[in-house]
Structure formats: structure tokens, C-alpha cells
Design a protein around this motif. Structure first.
Motif, short mmCIF file in Angstrom:
data_model
loop_
_atom_site.label_atom_id
_atom_site.label_comp_id
_atom_site.label_asym_id
_atom_site.label_seq_id
_atom_site.Cartn_x
_atom_site.Cartn_y
_atom_site.Cartn_z
N LEU A 129 0.82 -1.21 0.00
CA LEU A 129 0.00 0.00 0.00
C LEU A 129 0.85 1.27 0.00
O LEU A 129 0.55 2.24 -0.70
CB LEU A 129 -0.93 0.00 1.22
CG LEU A 129 -2.12 -0.94 1.14
CD1 LEU A 129 -2.85 -0.98 2.47
CD2 LEU A 129 -3.07 -0.51 0.03
N LEU A 130 1.93 1.26 0.78
CA LEU A 130 2.79 2.43 0.82
C LEU A 130 3.45 2.69 -0.53
O LEU A 130 3.49 3.82 -1.02
CB LEU A 130 3.84 2.26 1.91
CG LEU A 130 4.78 3.46 2.15
CD1 LEU A 130 3.98 4.69 2.54
CD2 LEU A 130 5.81 3.12 3.22
N LEU A 131 3.96 1.62 -1.15
CA LEU A 131 4.60 1.78 -2.45
C LEU A 131 3.58 2.15 -3.53
O LEU A 131 3.89 2.91 -4.45
CB LEU A 131 5.33 0.49 -2.83
CG LEU A 131 6.55 0.16 -1.97
CD1 LEU A 131 7.21 -1.13 -2.44
CD2 LEU A 131 7.57 1.30 -2.01
N PHE A 132 2.35 1.63 -3.40
CA PHE A 132 1.32 2.02 -4.37
C PHE A 132 0.97 3.50 -4.22
O PHE A 132 0.75 4.20 -5.23
CB PHE A 132 0.06 1.18 -4.18
CG PHE A 132 -1.09 1.61 -5.05
CD1 PHE A 132 -1.07 1.34 -6.40
CD2 PHE A 132 -2.17 2.29 -4.51
CE1 PHE A 132 -2.12 1.76 -7.21
CE2 PHE A 132 -3.22 2.70 -5.30
CZ PHE A 132 -3.20 2.43 -6.67
N GLY A 133 0.89 3.99 -2.97
CA GLY A 133 0.64 5.41 -2.77
C GLY A 133 1.74 6.28 -3.37
O GLY A 133 1.48 7.30 -4.01
N ILE A 134 3.00 5.85 -3.19
CA ILE A 134 4.12 6.58 -3.79
C ILE A 134 4.06 6.52 -5.31
O ILE A 134 4.30 7.52 -6.01
CB ILE A 134 5.45 6.03 -3.26
CG1 ILE A 134 5.57 6.27 -1.75
CG2 ILE A 134 6.64 6.65 -3.99
CD1 ILE A 134 6.76 5.60 -1.11
N PHE A 135 3.74 5.33 -5.84
CA PHE A 135 3.63 5.17 -7.30
C PHE A 135 2.54 6.07 -7.87
O PHE A 135 2.74 6.75 -8.89
CB PHE A 135 3.35 3.70 -7.62
CG PHE A 135 3.13 3.43 -9.08
CD1 PHE A 135 4.21 3.21 -9.91
CD2 PHE A 135 1.84 3.39 -9.61
CE1 PHE A 135 4.02 2.95 -11.27
CE2 PHE A 135 1.65 3.13 -10.96
CZ PHE A 135 2.74 2.91 -11.79
N LEU A 136 1.37 6.09 -7.21
CA LEU A 136 0.26 6.92 -7.70
C LEU A 136 0.60 8.40 -7.61
O LEU A 136 0.28 9.17 -8.54
CB LEU A 136 -1.00 6.60 -6.90
CG LEU A 136 -2.28 7.33 -7.33
CD1 LEU A 136 -2.60 7.03 -8.78
CD2 LEU A 136 -3.45 6.93 -6.43
N ALA A 137 1.24 8.81 -6.52
CA ALA A 137 1.64 10.21 -6.40
C ALA A 137 2.64 10.59 -7.48
O ALA A 137 2.55 11.68 -8.08
CB ALA A 137 2.24 10.46 -5.01
N GLY A 138 3.60 9.72 -7.77
CA GLY A 138 4.56 10.00 -8.83
C GLY A 138 3.92 10.06 -10.20
O GLY A 138 4.26 10.93 -11.02
N ALA A 139 2.97 9.15 -10.46
CA ALA A 139 2.29 9.16 -11.76
C ALA A 139 1.47 10.43 -11.93
O ALA A 139 1.45 11.04 -13.01
CB ALA A 139 1.40 7.93 -11.89
N LEU A 140 0.79 10.87 -10.86
CA LEU A 140 0.02 12.11 -10.93
C LEU A 140 0.94 13.32 -11.12
O LEU A 140 0.62 14.23 -11.89
CB LEU A 140 -0.83 12.28 -9.66
CG LEU A 140 -2.03 11.35 -9.52
CD1 LEU A 140 -2.62 11.45 -8.13
CD2 LEU A 140 -3.09 11.69 -10.57
N ALA A 141 2.09 13.31 -10.44
CA ALA A 141 3.04 14.41 -10.62
C ALA A 141 3.58 14.45 -12.04
O ALA A 141 3.71 15.53 -12.64
CB ALA A 141 4.17 14.28 -9.61
N ALA A 142 3.89 13.29 -12.58
CA ALA A 142 4.39 13.24 -13.96
C ALA A 142 3.33 13.68 -14.96
O ALA A 142 3.62 14.38 -15.93
CB ALA A 142 4.87 11.83 -14.29
N GLY A 196 4.15 20.02 -21.44
CA GLY A 196 3.97 19.34 -22.71
C GLY A 196 5.11 18.45 -23.15
O GLY A 196 5.09 17.92 -24.26
N ASN A 197 6.12 18.27 -22.32
CA ASN A 197 7.27 17.45 -22.73
C ASN A 197 7.58 16.36 -21.71
O ASN A 197 8.71 15.87 -21.65
CB ASN A 197 8.51 18.32 -22.95
CG ASN A 197 8.89 19.11 -21.70
OD1 ASN A 197 8.16 19.10 -20.71
ND2 ASN A 197 10.02 19.78 -21.74
N GLY A 198 6.59 15.99 -20.88
CA GLY A 198 6.82 14.92 -19.92
C GLY A 198 6.64 13.55 -20.56
O GLY A 198 6.20 13.42 -21.71
#
Length: 202
Positions: free
Chosen positions: A30-43, A51-53
Motif C-alpha cells: 500500500l505504501l509503495l502504491f501510494g508513492i507510485f500513484l503520487a509520482g504518476a500524478l506528478a508526472a 507538454g514534454n513529460g
């Protein structure tokens, strides 16, 4: 001494350790999924701003599949709260947060994810088109709340909803803080102890 041979099966005393291991594994996931989701949303946010991500290059197709629809449907403020929910539940599994507090925080976060887009939709005038702040859900709900209750009534409904949510989950009511005033009576008076009296200036 149990009389069991070393090759025999596990006894009941081994089960708590297995349960603890399962909790640890769920907490890590769950912790790694939360980090993954936060990173995906940030990206995804960086990609929309500049426009260049490259969301797929950093988080794969699953990151792009999660981030873009969540941000489009809920708006960015509410989407940013979603990764906090699995992280908070992971803290309970790690023993850093009580079960009651975990449940309260989960309900509070999900309630804010539900209400925050509507609040931004009302602030933007209840337009039908989805915006980056309100998303599809906030624009849709705000438009019909304004039709149902009017501008003043819609904000009163939001204030009631936020107060009920905070009172039910965080045991704190902002309206009570504003309007309530504690009246001190003789029953509230607690006389000082002898040790306290001895330290008072005559």
C-alpha cells in the motif's frame, strides 16, 4: 517442550508471526502504491503544464492509465489527496496509527475527495465544462447543486457537509468553534491543591 518432532507441522504459536508478516507485506504494498500513484500524478501534471513529460516512460502504461482519468474526473486538488489514503492505511498496518484513527482518516480523505471538486466547481460559477480544479465530477455536481439550492444555499450545503464530515471523523466542528462560547460557572471552579496554595504569592 511440546513433544513434537522438528519435522512436524507448525503449532498455533506460529500463527501470529504469519499474520504479522502478512500485515507487513500489505503495508509495504500500500505504501509503495501510494508513492507510485503520487509520482504518476506528478508526472501527468508536469506533462500537462510543459507538454514534454513522459508518463509512460517513467511509470508505464498503468501509471498513465491511472493518472490521467483520475485527474480528469476529480480535478487536481482532489486527485492529489488520493495517494494519502493508501499511505495512511499502511501506517496502521505498520503499527504507527490506531485502527480507529485509520478509519477516521480514511473516511475524512474520501469525503474530501468527494466534496473538494464540488467546492471548486462552485467557486468557478458552476460551469458545465470540466476544469483542472473541479474535474468532470465537480463541474457536474456544482451545476446541479446551484440549480437546486442557489448560490447562497449551495455554499451553506457545503459548509454543513464539511462540518458533518469533520465532526464525524476528526471530532472537530469548525462551526462550533466560531459560534460556541464556553460560560464558566461555579461548578467549573476547581480549588487549588495545598501544594499549589503554598506556591502562591500572598
Amino acid at each position: 517442550r511440546t513433544g513434537k518432532s522438528p519435522s512436524s507441522g507448525r503449532n498455533g504459536h506460529d500463527r501470529p508471526s504469519e499474520s504479522a508478516l502478512a500485515r507487513e507485506i500489505r503495508g509495504i504494498v500500500l505504501l509503495l502504491f501510494g508513492i507510485f500513484l503520487a509520482g504518476a500524478l506528478a508526472a501527468e501534471g508536469y506533462t500537462q503544464l510543459h507538454g514534454n513529460g513522459n508518463v509512460k516512460g517513467n511509470f508505464g502504461w498503468i501509471g498513465a492509465l491511472l493518472a490521467s482519468p483520475i485527474a480528469l474526473f476529480l480535478g487536481w486538488p482532489a486527485a492529489a489527496l488520493l495517494p494519502v489514503a493508501p499511505a495512511a492505511h499502511a501506517l496502521r498496518l505498520f503499527g504507527r496509527l490506531g485502527e480507529r484513527k485509520d478509519r477516521s482518516w480514511m473516511v475524512f480523505l474520501l469525503g474530501m475527495v468527494f466534496l473538494l471538486p464540488i467546492i471548486f466547481g462552485l467557486a468557478q460559477g458552476g460551469v458545465r465544462e470540466a476544469t483542472a480544479l473541479a474535474g468532470i465530477w465537480g463541474a457536474f455536481a456544482a451545476f446541479y447543486v446551484l440549480q437546486f439550492a442557489g448560490a447562497a444555499g449551495a455554499w451553506i450545503l457545503m459548509a454543513i457537509s464539511l462540518s458533518v464530515l469533520m465532526a464525524a471523523t476528526l471530532s472537530w466542528n469548525p462551526i462550533r468553534v466560531v459560534v460556541a462560547k464556553r460560560v464558566r460557572t461555579l461548578e467549573d471552579y476547581v480549588p487549588p491543591t495545598p501544594a499549589e496554595r503554598s506556591g502562591l504569592d500572598p
